[in-house]
Design a protein around this motif. Structure first.
Motif, PDB file in Angstrom:
ATOM      1  N   ASN A  22       3.988   1.259  10.045  1.00  0.00           N
ATOM      2  CA  ASN A  22       3.885   2.615   9.501  1.00  0.00           C
ATOM      3  C   ASN A  22       2.915   3.525  10.235  1.00  0.00           C
ATOM      4  O   ASN A  22       2.833   4.706   9.926  1.00  0.00           O
ATOM      5  N   TYR A  23       2.192   3.018  11.219  1.00  0.00           N
ATOM      6  CA  TYR A  23       1.154   3.820  11.869  1.00  0.00           C
ATOM      7  C   TYR A  23       1.308   3.724  13.383  1.00  0.00           C
ATOM      8  O   TYR A  23       1.350   2.632  13.945  1.00  0.00           O
ATOM      9  N   ASP A  24       1.375   4.897  14.034  1.00  0.00           N
ATOM     10  CA  ASP A  24       1.543   4.917  15.492  1.00  0.00           C
ATOM     11  C   ASP A  24       0.252   5.280  16.228  1.00  0.00           C
ATOM     12  O   ASP A  24       0.271   5.604  17.415  1.00  0.00           O
TER      13      ASP A  24
ATOM     14  N   LYS B 291       0.845  -1.193   0.000  1.00  0.00           N
ATOM     15  CA  LYS B 291       0.000   0.000   0.000  1.00  0.00           C
ATOM     16  C   LYS B 291       0.876   1.237   0.000  1.00  0.00           C
ATOM     17  O   LYS B 291       1.776   1.369   0.826  1.00  0.00           O
ATOM     18  N   ASN B 292       0.619   2.162  -0.939  1.00  0.00           N
ATOM     19  CA  ASN B 292       1.335   3.433  -0.987  1.00  0.00           C
ATOM     20  C   ASN B 292       2.838   3.220  -0.860  1.00  0.00           C
ATOM     21  O   ASN B 292       3.517   3.859  -0.061  1.00  0.00           O
TER      22      ASN B 292
ATOM     23  N   SER C 176      -0.359   9.109  13.137  1.00  0.00           N
ATOM     24  CA  SER C 176       0.111   9.507  11.813  1.00  0.00           C
ATOM     25  C   SER C 176       0.854   8.350  11.154  1.00  0.00           C
ATOM     26  O   SER C 176       1.318   7.420  11.829  1.00  0.00           O
ATOM     27  N   LYS C 177       0.937   8.454   9.822  1.00  0.00           N
ATOM     28  CA  LYS C 177       1.676   7.467   9.036  1.00  0.00           C
ATOM     29  C   LYS C 177       3.098   7.962   8.831  1.00  0.00           C
ATOM     30  O   LYS C 177       3.339   9.138   8.591  1.00  0.00           O
ATOM     31  N   SER C 178       4.049   7.042   8.904  1.00  0.00           N
ATOM     32  CA  SER C 178       5.453   7.372   8.666  1.00  0.00           C
ATOM     33  C   SER C 178       6.016   6.416   7.627  1.00  0.00           C
ATOM     34  O   SER C 178       5.471   5.338   7.379  1.00  0.00           O
ATOM     35  N   ARG C 179       7.132   6.822   7.030  1.00  0.00           N
ATOM     36  CA  ARG C 179       7.650   6.109   5.880  1.00  0.00           C
ATOM     37  C   ARG C 179       8.898   5.300   6.210  1.00  0.00           C
ATOM     38  O   ARG C 179       9.718   5.677   7.041  1.00  0.00           O
TER      39      ARG C 179
ATOM     40  N   GLY D 207       3.858  -1.033   3.589  1.00  0.00           N
ATOM     41  CA  GLY D 207       3.013   0.143   3.495  1.00  0.00           C
ATOM     42  C   GLY D 207       3.802   1.415   3.730  1.00  0.00           C
ATOM     43  O   GLY D 207       4.674   1.455   4.608  1.00  0.00           O
ATOM     44  N   ASP D 208       3.525   2.460   2.935  1.00  0.00           N
ATOM     45  CA  ASP D 208       4.212   3.747   3.062  1.00  0.00           C
ATOM     46  C   ASP D 208       5.728   3.543   3.056  1.00  0.00           C
ATOM     47  O   ASP D 208       6.431   3.901   3.998  1.00  0.00           O
TER      48      ASP D 208
END
Length: 450
Positions: free
Chosen positions: A353-355, A318-319, A358-361, A335-336
């Motif tokens: 990727n998710y805390d 994903k992304n 927010s999403k991080s890369r 993801g990300d």
């Protein structure tokens, strides 16, 4: 439709019906485009953007609907097309043929689109004269027996000369079996003035209307049959065509091989020489030449799969972008992320990727090796050619060419397994059997005791 949303917002191949109609109109560059809707249909207006919106506050027939658009059509000259939002398969070429017929030598004021269904039933009949021109349209319930025997039927789609015909709307009457203002009566009004009218025929498949959930299912099947045939005609191989589902904008290159039970959601582009194995779900993704996907893979919106990439069974992307030759063959979530070319992602790897906020890369350089059962806690960067040991939880950046191992140290306790089993066995033997406890619980009470 027995639905809370307007009929024309129900989807075929992941596009609302009204969207199919607007797509057919787009190459004609019509200006203006006027959408006639009932009050409260903002969703339809949004789907048909940038069409102007005219509100038909009472539904009193097709002639009344076009009359509702008169204000938006003020000053319009030239050709006017009238289409229907629940007839989604009409082709641009058919509309072009109607406009071409409008400008032939006999200068027809009205051109009606006709078709020949297997069961004419309730369709209006097109009554032709000896020269092949259109004399009248007769609604089925108003038709005589000889007129009902006519097989050429009215689709409702029209093209007419706006300057001549729009003024005739005020002459429409509702003295008919349904008490409605029929747009079809424009033909009789035009003929009464000595103007010619004409018919263009179209295939039945283009004029399939949708008035129920059952009709919607039939329309979906019809679309899928055409999409599968077009894909194979374009050079793709479908191993089990009837099980593959396409969206309205699915684009397949040549020498693409698609296995059984593959679903293409909106926004999918697949380049040449790609193999997609069975039971994959792909949506909003681009797959470059030579990639191998699946089986049982899921590509979500934003997935960009580079040339010769391998995405294996039960892998979700994903992304994320995977560079040329990268591999993620088993049980992985990416993801990300940005995965460099030639990198191998081991089984059970996930990008965290998710805390919760927010999403991080996650960025992994080229030719790196990520061991099985690894968690990459974003934001984090793994350098080119780095190695991450299996079972690691990586929370800090790993430099290029480094090896990272982040797991608890293994401790072997000699003989501990034998003593553990003995201890547990004794504890189990001391436990009171469930049967005895049950008997005690079931002891009869003495009379008079609560």
């Amino acid at each position: 439709m027995k639905s809370r949303k307007p009929k024309v917002m129900h989807e075929i191949a992941n596009r609302p019906m009204i969207g199919h109609v607007m797509a057919a109109l787009k190459p004609l560059c019509c200006d203006p485009v006027v959408l006639v809707v009932a009050p409260g249909m903002e969703a339809v207006a949004e789907a048909a953007h940038p069409a102007q919106v005219a509100i038909q506050r009472e539904q009193l027939g097709t002639g009344h609907a076009v009359t509702a658009a008169r204000a938006a059509l003020k000053g319009v000259s030239g050709d006017l097309l009238v289409l229907y939002g629940d007839t989604p398969f009409i082709a641009t070429a058919t509309l072009e043929a109607m406009l071409k017929r409008r400008h032939e030598a006999d200068d027809p004021a009205v051109v009606v689109l006709g078709f020949r269904p297997e069961e004419p039933g309730f369709y209006g009949r097109l009554v032709l004269n000896t020269t092949g021109g259109l004399d009248a349209i007769v609604e089925a319930r108003d038709a005589t027996p000889p007129q009902r025997a006519i097989t050429l039927c009215n689709s409702g789609v029209m093209a007419f000369d706006a300057e001549r015909v729009l003024p005739l709307l005020k002459e429409l009457r509702n003295d008919n079996a349904k008490g409605e203002y029929y747009l079809t009566d424009l033909v009789a009004l035009a003929r009464a003035r000595g103007w010619s009218c004409a018919v263009v025929e179209a295939p039945v498949e283009e004029l399939m209307g949708v008035n129920s959930r059952a009709d919607l299912a039939v329309a979906e099947q019809a679309y899928q049959r055409r999409a599968r045939a077009a894909a194979m005609e374009g050079g793709a191989t479908l191993l089990e065509p009837e099980s593959v589902y396409f969206s309205h904008d699915t684009a397949l290159g040549q020498d693409v091989v698609v296995g059984p039970h593959v679903y293409f959601g909106p926004g999918v582009t697949i380049e040449n020489d790609v193999e997609i194995k069975g039971f994959c779900h792909i949506e909003g993704a681009r797959i470059a030449a030579g990639a191998r996907i699946g089986p049982f893979a899921r590509l979500r919106p934003g997935a960009a799969i580079g040339p010769d990439v391998h995405i294996g069974n039960f892998v979700e992307v994903k992304n994320a972008r995977l560079g040329p030759g990268a591999k993620a063959n088993h049980l992985t979530y990416i993801g990300d992320a940005e995965i460099g070319g030639g990198t191998n992602i081991g089984a059970g790897t996930i990008t965290v990727n998710y805390d919760g906020f927010s999403k991080s890369r996650t960025v992994v350089g080229a030719n790196a090796s990520i061991g099985s059962n690894t968690s990459l806690v974003a934001p984090v960067t793994i350098g080119a050619r780095a190695i991450v040991g299996a079972g690691s939880v990586i929370t800090e950046n790993v430099p290029a060419d480094a090896m990272a191992i982040a797991r608890g140290r293994q401790v072997n306790l000699s003989g501990r397994a034998q003593s553990f089993r003995a201890q547990r066995g004794k504890a189990k033997g001391r436990a009171k059997p469930a049967g005895k406890a049950g008997k005690k619980a079931g002891t009869k009470r003495k009379p008079g005791k609560g």
